[in-house]
Design a protein around this motif. Structure first.
Motif, PDB file in Angstrom:
ATOM      1  N   GLU A  70      96.103-137.705 -45.446  1.00 34.51           N
ATOM      2  CA  GLU A  70      96.397-136.790 -46.544  1.00 34.51           C
ATOM      3  C   GLU A  70      96.506-135.340 -46.058  1.00 34.51           C
ATOM      4  O   GLU A  70      97.289-134.564 -46.580  1.00 34.51           O
ATOM      5  CB  GLU A  70      95.317-136.903 -47.631  1.00 34.51           C
ATOM      6  N   TYR A  71      95.689-134.949 -45.075  1.00 34.20           N
ATOM      7  CA  TYR A  71      95.679-133.558 -44.597  1.00 34.20           C
ATOM      8  C   TYR A  71      96.345-133.405 -43.222  1.00 34.20           C
ATOM      9  O   TYR A  71      96.057-132.461 -42.494  1.00 34.20           O
ATOM     10  CB  TYR A  71      94.229-133.027 -44.571  1.00 34.20           C
ATOM     11  N   LEU A  72      97.239-134.318 -42.902  1.00 34.88           N
ATOM     12  CA  LEU A  72      97.903-134.291 -41.590  1.00 34.88           C
ATOM     13  C   LEU A  72      98.736-133.008 -41.422  1.00 34.88           C
ATOM     14  O   LEU A  72      99.482-132.623 -42.312  1.00 34.88           O
ATOM     15  CB  LEU A  72      98.815-135.526 -41.489  1.00 34.88           C
ATOM     16  N   SER A  73      98.612-132.368 -40.251  1.00 34.44           N
ATOM     17  CA  SER A  73      99.352-131.117 -39.977  1.00 34.44           C
ATOM     18  C   SER A  73     100.665-131.416 -39.261  1.00 34.44           C
ATOM     19  O   SER A  73     100.891-132.522 -38.756  1.00 34.44           O
ATOM     20  CB  SER A  73      98.495-130.213 -39.088  1.00 34.44           C
ATOM     21  N   ASP A  74     101.516-130.386 -39.156  1.00 31.16           N
ATOM     22  CA  ASP A  74     102.786-130.538 -38.441  1.00 31.16           C
ATOM     23  C   ASP A  74     102.549-130.896 -36.972  1.00 31.16           C
ATOM     24  O   ASP A  74     103.278-131.713 -36.397  1.00 31.16           O
ATOM     25  CB  ASP A  74     103.606-129.245 -38.513  1.00 31.16           C
ATOM     26  N   SER A  75     101.516-130.281 -36.381  1.00 34.46           N
ATOM     27  CA  SER A  75     101.286-130.593 -34.961  1.00 34.46           C
ATOM     28  C   SER A  75     100.796-132.036 -34.820  1.00 34.46           C
ATOM     29  O   SER A  75     101.112-132.707 -33.828  1.00 34.46           O
ATOM     30  CB  SER A  75     100.301-129.604 -34.324  1.00 34.46           C
ATOM     31  N   GLY A  76     100.066-132.523 -35.814  1.00 32.01           N
ATOM     32  CA  GLY A  76      99.640-133.928 -35.811  1.00 32.01           C
ATOM     33  C   GLY A  76     100.851-134.853 -35.866  1.00 32.01           C
ATOM     34  O   GLY A  76     100.931-135.853 -35.140  1.00 32.01           O
ATOM     35  N   ILE A  77     101.806-134.498 -36.721  1.00 29.72           N
ATOM     36  CA  ILE A  77     103.021-135.323 -36.850  1.00 29.72           C
ATOM     37  C   ILE A  77     103.776-135.355 -35.516  1.00 29.72           C
ATOM     38  O   ILE A  77     104.191-136.420 -35.044  1.00 29.72           O
ATOM     39  CB  ILE A  77     103.948-134.787 -37.964  1.00 29.72           C
ATOM     40  N   ALA A  78     103.915-134.168 -34.905  1.00 29.49           N
ATOM     41  CA  ALA A  78     104.663-134.093 -33.642  1.00 29.49           C
ATOM     42  C   ALA A  78     103.983-134.954 -32.575  1.00 29.49           C
ATOM     43  O   ALA A  78     104.645-135.687 -31.824  1.00 29.49           O
ATOM     44  CB  ALA A  78     104.765-132.639 -33.185  1.00 29.49           C
ATOM     45  N   ALA A  79     102.656-134.885 -32.526  1.00 27.53           N
ATOM     46  CA  ALA A  79     101.915-135.663 -31.516  1.00 27.53           C
ATOM     47  C   ALA A  79     102.080-137.156 -31.770  1.00 27.53           C
ATOM     48  O   ALA A  79     102.256-137.947 -30.836  1.00 27.53           O
ATOM     49  CB  ALA A  79     100.442-135.274 -31.540  1.00 27.53           C
ATOM     50  N   MET A  80     102.036-137.549 -33.050  1.00 24.46           N
ATOM     51  CA  MET A  80     102.201-138.977 -33.380  1.00 24.46           C
ATOM     52  C   MET A  80     103.596-139.464 -33.015  1.00 24.46           C
ATOM     53  O   MET A  80     103.770-140.558 -32.489  1.00 24.46           O
ATOM     54  CB  MET A  80     101.937-139.213 -34.876  1.00 24.46           C
ATOM     55  N   ARG A  81     104.579-138.618 -33.288  1.00 25.89           N
ATOM     56  CA  ARG A  81     105.951-139.033 -32.977  1.00 25.89           C
ATOM     57  C   ARG A  81     106.101-139.257 -31.469  1.00 25.89           C
ATOM     58  O   ARG A  81     106.651-140.255 -31.020  1.00 25.89           O
ATOM     59  CB  ARG A  81     106.957-138.003 -33.453  1.00 25.89           C
ATOM     60  N   GLN A  82     105.562-138.330 -30.714  1.00 28.26           N
ATOM     61  CA  GLN A  82     105.682-138.444 -29.250  1.00 28.26           C
ATOM     62  C   GLN A  82     104.984-139.674 -28.700  1.00 28.26           C
ATOM     63  O   GLN A  82     105.468-140.317 -27.776  1.00 28.26           O
ATOM     64  CB  GLN A  82     105.109-137.193 -28.616  1.00 28.26           C
ATOM     65  N   ALA A  83     103.848-139.994 -29.313  1.00 33.35           N
ATOM     66  CA  ALA A  83     103.059-141.129 -28.809  1.00 33.35           C
ATOM     67  C   ALA A  83     103.538-142.468 -29.383  1.00 33.35           C
ATOM     68  O   ALA A  83     103.073-143.522 -28.967  1.00 33.35           O
ATOM     69  CB  ALA A  83     101.588-140.924 -29.137  1.00 33.35           C
ATOM     70  N   GLY A  84     104.439-142.415 -30.380  1.00 32.73           N
ATOM     71  CA  GLY A  84     104.884-143.658 -31.021  1.00 32.73           C
ATOM     72  C   GLY A  84     103.802-144.251 -31.914  1.00 32.73           C
ATOM     73  O   GLY A  84     103.760-145.463 -32.151  1.00 32.73           O
ATOM     74  N   THR A  85     102.932-143.383 -32.439  1.00 34.55           N
ATOM     75  CA  THR A  85     101.831-143.835 -33.305  1.00 34.55           C
ATOM     76  C   THR A  85     102.331-144.045 -34.741  1.00 34.55           C
ATOM     77  O   THR A  85     103.092-143.232 -35.260  1.00 34.55           O
ATOM     78  CB  THR A  85     100.703-142.778 -33.276  1.00 34.55           C
TER      79      THR A  85
END
Ligand code: NIG
Ligand code: FE
Length: 405
Positions: free
Chosen positions: A264-279
Motif C-alpha cells: 500500500e505504501y510502496l515508493s517509486d524507488s521500490g517499484i524501480a527496484a522490483m522491476r529490475q529484480a523481476g519481483t
C-alpha cells in the motif's frame, strides 16, 4: 504407457500472454498423466495417439487452476472479538501494540494439537479448492518458537500430502515478536535465524518471509533473516509497505525476492527496484478491505513499470479472514482498479511466478494439467459477480477432483 485423456468442446482462457486471455473460442485439451500434452482448437488434436478417455465439456469455460500464492492458513482460534474492538474505535496497530493481534493467535495456535491445526486448515483448504484453487502457499508465523513454527510448517506439508492440491510452504518466523522476547527483538531474530537451517533440513521450507513494518521488524532485522535464507539457498519474499513505507520492497528486491506483498505504501524507488529484480507485486485486496485501508497500492505505476501483479487472499484470522479467491478477483477490480484480465493473470500466471513455479499458471503443452472447468461463458464473469461459485470441477495433475476428494 501413460494414458491420454481428451477434454473437448470447451472455451479456453489459456492465459498465454501472446493474445488477450490466451483465448481459444472452440478449444480442446489433451492430458497425458499429470501433464498437458496438447492444447488447441477443437478437432485439431494429434490423431496418432491412443485416447483412453474422452470428456465432452459441452461448451464450458476452462481456465488454469487458480493459485492462492499468499495465505496464513495454519492457525487456531479467531479474532472476532478484535473485529468488534476495531468497530469500537481501536486500530489494528493499537491492538497489536497492546499485545493482542497476531500474539493472541499465537497463544491459541500454541495451545492447539497438531491434529486440530491440521483439521482446521484442511477445512479451509477445501473451501478454497471448491473455487478452483489447485496450488496453495501457506506461511507459518503463528507459532513463533522453534517447536511451534516447525509444527505449523509440518502441518502445511501434511496438507500437501493428504489433499489433492499442491502446497508450497513459507517460513515466517519473523512475523511478530512473541511475548517471551518482549524488548529483545534482535535476540528473537537470532533465534529465527537459528531455526531456519533445521526447518530447511526437515524439508519444510520453500521460501522465507518476514513482516517489515512498525509493528513488525526493522529493515536491518529483515536483512539478517534474508542473509540466513540466502546462505541456505532459499528464496525470499516480504510483507512490505503495508502500514508504512520502510523501503522494504527495495531491500527484498536486492535479495532477488520472488514477491513483495501488500505494498500500500510502496515508493517509486521500490517499484524501480522490483522491476529490475523481476519481483512480483502481490496485491492483497482482502486485507486492504478488512482493515478499511484507504491508501491504495500504486497500481498505475506498477502497471506502467511492467511489474507483474499477482492477487491472493492473504487468508489469516486478523487482517483477512476471507476464504474466496474469486472474491479477491472481484475486489482487485473494484478496489484496486485492475482489469478483469489483469486480476485473472494475478491468480494464475503471475501467482505461479510469485511462487517460483514455472510448470503452471497457464495452459500450454508440457506444463502441469491443472485446470478448472466453469459454468460460465467468459472469465470476466467471475471478476464481476461475487457470492457465486460457477466451478463445475477441477483437474489437478491430470486427475479430476470432485468435492469429496
Ligand atoms: O498479511 N501483515 C502481517 N501479517 C498478516 C496479518 C496477520 C494477523 O493480523 O494475524 C497479513 O496481513
Ligand atoms: Fe500476509
Amino acid at each position: 504407457m501413460t494414458s491420454i485423456t481428451l477434454w473437448r468442446n470447451a472455451r479456453i482462457a489459456t492465459m498465454d500472454p501472446s493474445c488477450p486471455w490466451g483465448w481459444i473460442e472452440r478449444g480442446a485439451l489433451m492430458t497425458r498423466g499429470a501433464q498437458l500434452h496438447w492444447v488447441g482448437t477443437e478437432g485439431h488434436w494429434p490423431k496418432d495417439l491412443l485416447v483412453s478417455a474422452e470428456h465432452d465439456l459441452q461448451g464450458a469455460l476452462v481456465t488454469p487452476g487458480l493459485i492462492d500464492a499468499h495465505t496464513h492458513l495454519v492457525y487456531a482460534g479467531d479474532r472476532a472479538a478484535e473485529f468488534e474492538q476495531r468497530l469500537q474505535g481501536a486500530s489494528y496497530e493499537d491492538i497489536a501494540k497492546a499485545g493482542g493481534g497476531i500474539r493472541s493467535t499465537v497463544q491459541a495456535t500454541r495451545a492447539a494439537s497438531p491434529e486440530a491445526l491440521f483439521s482446521a486448515a484442511a477445512q479451509r483448504a477445501r473451501v478454497l479448492m471448491a473455487e478452483g484453487v489447485t496450488t496453495l502457499e501457506i506461511k507459518s508465523g503463528y507459532g513463533l518458537s522453534a517447536e511451534h513454527e516447525g509444527r505449523c510448517l509440518a502441518v502445511a506439508r501434511q496438507l500437501g500430502r493428504e489433499l489433492p492440491i499442491t502446497v508450497v510452504t513459507t517460513s515466517l518466523g519473523a512475523h511478530a515478536l512473541p511475548q517471551e522476547f518482549t524488548g529483545r527483538a534482535d535476540d528473537y531474530i537470532d533465534a529465527v535465524c537459528q531455526w531456519l537451517p533445521e526447518q530447511h533440513a526437515h524439508g519444510w521450507v520453500d521460501a522465507v518471509d518476514a513482516f517489515c513494518d512498525t509493528i513488525g521488524f526493522t529493515p536491518a532485522q529483515t536483512r539478517r533473516v534474508f542473509e540466513t535464507a540466502k546462505a541456505l539457498g532459499l528464496p525470499v519474499k516480504l510483507h512490505a509497505e503495508q502500514l508504512s513505507n520502510q523501503e522494504g520492497a527495495a531491500l527484498a528486491a536486492a535479495y532477488g525476492a520472488l514477491s513483495c506483498d501488500h505494498l500500500e505504501y510502496l515508493s517509486d524507488s521500490g517499484i524501480a527496484a522490483m522491476r529490475q529484480a523481476g519481483t512480483v507485486a502481490m496485491l492483497l485486496p482482502g486485507a486492504y478491505y478488512f482493515l478499511r485501508d484507504t491508501h491504495m497500492p500504486p497500481v498505475d505505476a506498477l502497471r506502467r513499470s511492467g511489474v507483474p501483479m499477482a492477487v491472493a487472499t492473504d487468508h489469516n484470522p486478523g487482517s483477512s479472514p476471507m476464504l474466496s479467491l474469486l472474491l479477491m478477483l472481484h475486489m482487485a477490480c473494484t478496489l484496486f482498479r485492475l482489469t478483469p484480465e489483469e486480476a485473472w493473470r494475478g491468480v494464475t500466471l503471475h501467482a505461479a511466478r510469485a511462487l517460483g513455479l514455472k510448470d503452471r499458471g497457464l495452459l500450454q503443452a508440457g506444463l502441469r494439467a491443472d485446470f478448472a472447468v466453469w459454468d460460465a461463458e467468459h472469465p470476466r464473469e467471475m471478476a464481476y459477480r461475487f457470492g457465486h461459485n460457477p466451478c463445475r470441477f477441477t483437474v489437478w495433475g491430470g486427475v479430476m477432483r470432485t468435492q469429496s476428494t
